[in-house]
Structures are given as structure tokens and as C-alpha cells.
Design a protein around this motif. Structure first.
Motif, short mmCIF file in Angstrom:
data_model
loop_
_atom_site.label_atom_id
_atom_site.label_comp_id
_atom_site.label_asym_id
_atom_site.label_seq_id
_atom_site.Cartn_x
_atom_site.Cartn_y
_atom_site.Cartn_z
N PRO A 133 -0.66 1.42 -5.66
CA PRO A 133 -0.61 0.16 -6.09
C PRO A 133 -0.39 -0.38 -7.29
CG PRO A 133 -2.63 0.23 -4.64
CD PRO A 133 -2.09 1.61 -5.12
N ALA A 144 -3.89 6.82 -2.36
CA ALA A 144 -3.72 5.26 -1.92
C ALA A 144 -4.20 4.37 -2.72
CB ALA A 144 -4.65 5.50 -0.40
N VAL A 169 -7.36 -3.23 -7.20
CA VAL A 169 -7.52 -2.30 -5.97
C VAL A 169 -8.75 -3.23 -5.11
CG1 VAL A 169 -6.68 -0.77 -4.18
CG2 VAL A 169 -5.76 -0.88 -6.27
N ASN A 212 -4.97 0.27 4.27
CA ASN A 212 -4.53 -0.69 5.74
C ASN A 212 -5.36 -0.45 6.72
OD1 ASN A 212 -1.51 0.78 4.06
ND2 ASN A 212 -1.22 -1.37 5.65
N PRO A 255 -6.45 -1.68 0.60
CA PRO A 255 -5.74 -0.68 0.50
C PRO A 255 -5.32 0.58 0.88
CG PRO A 255 -7.76 -0.40 -0.61
CD PRO A 255 -7.78 -1.58 0.07
N THR A 293 0.77 -1.05 0.15
CA THR A 293 0.04 -0.15 0.14
C THR A 293 1.01 1.35 -0.40
OG1 THR A 293 -0.15 0.03 2.36
CG2 THR A 293 -1.48 -1.26 1.10
N CYS A 297 -4.47 -6.62 -4.84
CA CYS A 297 -4.24 -5.55 -3.15
C CYS A 297 -5.67 -5.08 -2.90
CB CYS A 297 -3.90 -4.07 -4.11
SG CYS A 297 -3.51 -3.04 -2.61
#
Length: 343
Positions: free
Chosen positions: A287, A283, A296, A242, A240, A214, A237
Motif C-alpha cells: 500500500p 501485503a 499501514v 483484508n 492490510p 490492499t 491503510c
């Protein structure tokens, strides 16, 4: 909600493609706070209306609730849809919530408890039960869910890994793929280290890795993501933001963020503010600069939250922001950035 034109990316070497933005199904089941059923269904519908075509769910999410609600939203709109669910937990009916002797994060889950089972028949039973809860005849991607030391501890995980490797779990997955019942197989976890063990076991198409690649942390960059490129595997991902850290919630890895994470988020937030870019936009877009990442996967719990994510998705992030990210050493060395630079 107006449609967005999403690019697609291939899933390994399968021929399957996913829209670059997907919809994760954990929040639909009421993780940490309640999500009303109608709101969950409306979120799925809003994602479809917006042009999203990849959806992920799992038996664990609300102990069947997420699969049920996602199936409701997708059942009669399946054209072009790509759906994933997971194996590793069998759901067993209970009479009351008191029968669960373990803590959980679900608000108003279905009346089931989870039993871990990564064996051949555990995988097959889980797959069939998921189809019944979804009310659909096929899923595209099947992930082995939450196998690893982080979930089970070293001693118990050794038992479960033996089930996957030696007691037929991996064999079941390859049979389902060979028969065309699923198009891709992988693992869905929160730790990249177990995915390196998976590569030693055999071939995989795609991994759903939550939180480890991330804008906040790139711990999986080496050797995991480079191995994915070498082995022809893709990565979704997950998480993303967190677990909320990159949305200003002060949480990280499903708990209170430690001081070093809070400081790094503050540094990233200050950087984005300099360039007039929402932290969430950076964010979401970060990725996909890595060639191994195919999607994502955020988890909005309402159409309004989804609308905010789409707004971030459509923000034009200036190349200078990514240059500053690298210059200030806010990304790990070797990290590919959306402007073509490598940190």
C-alpha cells in the motif's frame, strides 16, 4: 523485541507525522477470540519497543476495553506517540450482556452498550469519555467511526449523516481541531464511497480506510485516492490483510471469503512463492507505494504476532515480483507499485 527504524509520513497538511507502520487496537479488545488483558498490554509495549509510534483505538472495540488497555500501555510512555480514537458511538452502562439486543463480535467486552450519535454533543461527549478511558489528556487524530450505508443501511444512514452534516457533528470536529485538542480529523470506515460524500461536506486531514486498498483489492484507487491527493488528505491503510484473507484464514470482510476472493488470494500466494517472499510481506509493503497512504495499520493480538509482522516488514521484496504482479494483471490498472512501476 529489537527496534526497527521506521520512516514517517505527513498527515495531510497538519504537520503531524506517523510512522509508516502502526498498531490497530481492535484485536486487543478480543474480537472473535479472547485476548487476555496482560497480553494486550504486552503487545502495546512490544510495539513501542520495536519503534512503532502510531496507535489506533475506538470506543466500539470491546465497548471501552481497547481504549482502557491501550491507555495502560501508553500512559507513561507518550513521548513522540501519535494516537487516534473515534466518535459516533456513546457507551451506555448495562447490568448484563443480555441487555444488548444486537449481535457483536467481542469476547468479554466491558459492561456497556453502544448508542450511535453523530451530533455536536455526541461527538463532544464521545471525545471526553475516550480521554477518561484512555487516562490521557489528548488524542492526535479523531475519526468519525462507521458512518455509511454498509454499517447502517441507506435509510438509517441518512439520519446519521444529517447529524454529522447539519446537527453539528462536523462542527464539533472542526472546533476540537481549531482549539488544538486534536491535531487532525477524518473518518474511519470500511467503504470508500462515503468518504467521497465527506469531501462534499468539508475538509478532512486523514481517513482510516479498512480493506479497500490492499494487495488483494484496489477498489478505492479511483476516484477516492486521486481525490485525496488533490485535496491534501492522507489515508491510513487499515486491514492490510483484508480481515485475514491474505494470511490464509479464508475470511474476508469479517465473513467467509467468496470463491473469487479465494482464487485471487491463491494467485497472489503462488506469485509470492515463486520469488520466495511471504504473502504477508508483500501485503504489508504494497500500500505504501501510493502517495496518499501515510500508514499501514495491522492488528496483532500478541507480541509474537507482532514479531511476525515485523519480520514481514523487513523482508526485501524483489522488484521482479512487482513487475510480475503487473504483467499478470493481479493489480488494478493505474496502481502504483513499490518498484516505481504503475500497473
Amino acid at each position: 523485541m529489537s527496534a526497527t527504524s521506521f520512516n514517517t509520513r505527513p498527515v495531510g497538511r497538519t504537520g503531524l507525522e506517523l510512522t509508516e507502520l502502526g498498531l490497530g487496537g481492535a484485536t486487543l479488545a478480543g474480537i472473535f477470540q479472547e485476548t487476555p488483558d496482560d497480553q494486550a498490554r504486552a503487545t502495546v509495549s512490544a510495539a513501542l519497543d520495536a519503534g512503532i509510534r502510531y496507535f489506533d483505538t475506538a470506543p466500539q472495540y470491546g465497548y471501552g476495553r481497547s481504549e482502557h488497555l491501550m491507555g495502560d500501555g501508553l500512559r507513561f510512555r507518550t513521548e513522540g506517540i501519535r494516537l487516534s480514537t473515534k466518535v459516533g458511538r456513546i457507551l451506555r452502562p448495562i447490568q448484563s450482556d443480555a441487555e444488548r439486543d444486537y449481535p457483536h463480535a467481542w469476547v468479554k467486552p466491558f459492561p456497556f452498550e453502544q448508542v450511535y450519535d453523530y451530533t455536536y454533543w455526541g461527538v463532544m461527549r464521545s471525545y471526553e469519555a475516550s480521554l477518561a478511558r484512555l487516562g490521557l489528556s489528548k488524542v492526535d487524530i479523531l475519526y468519525v467511526h462507521d458512518i455509511g450505508v454498509a454499517t447502517h443501511g441507506a435509510e438509517q444512514n441518512a439520519i446519521y449523516w444529517k447529524q454529522l452534516a447539519e446537527e453539528g457533528g462536523y462542527k464539533a470536529l472542526t472546533e476540537l481541531k481549531a482549539s488544538g485538542k486534536v491535531s487532525a480529523i477524518g473518518l474511519g470506515v470500511n467503504e470508500w464511497e462515503v468518504l467521497m460524500d465527506a469531501f462534499a461536506l468539508g475538509d478532512w486531514d486523514v481517513f482510516l480506510l479498512a480493506g479497500r486498498y490492499t494487495l488483494l483489492e484496489q477498489t478505492s484507487l479511483e476516484p477516492f485516492l486521486s481525490t485525496c491527493l488533490a485535496r491534501g488528505a492522507s489515508v491510513v491503510c487499515g486491514g492490510p490483510f483484508n480481515g485475514g484473507a491474505l494470511m490464509g484464514t479464508g475470511t474476508w470482510n469479517y465473513a467467509k471469503a467468496p470463491e473469487h476472493i479465494i482464487k485471487r488470494v491463491a494467485d497472489l500466494e503462488a506469485l509470492c512463492k515463486e520469488f520466495g517472499v511471504p504473502l504477508g510481506a508483500a501485503a504489508l509493503q504494497f500500500p505504501l507505494a501510493h502517495k496518499a497512504i501515510c500508514n499501514v495499520l495491522p492488528g496483532p493480538r500478541s507480541p509474537a504476532e507482532l514479531g511476525g509482522i515485523l519480520d514481514w516488514w523487513n523482508v526485501k521484496v524483489p522488484d521482479a515480483l512487482w513487475d510480475a504482479l503487473a504483467d499478470r494483471k493481479l493489480a488494478a490498472p493505474g496502481t502504483p507499485l513499490p518498484n516505481g512501476r504503475v500497473a
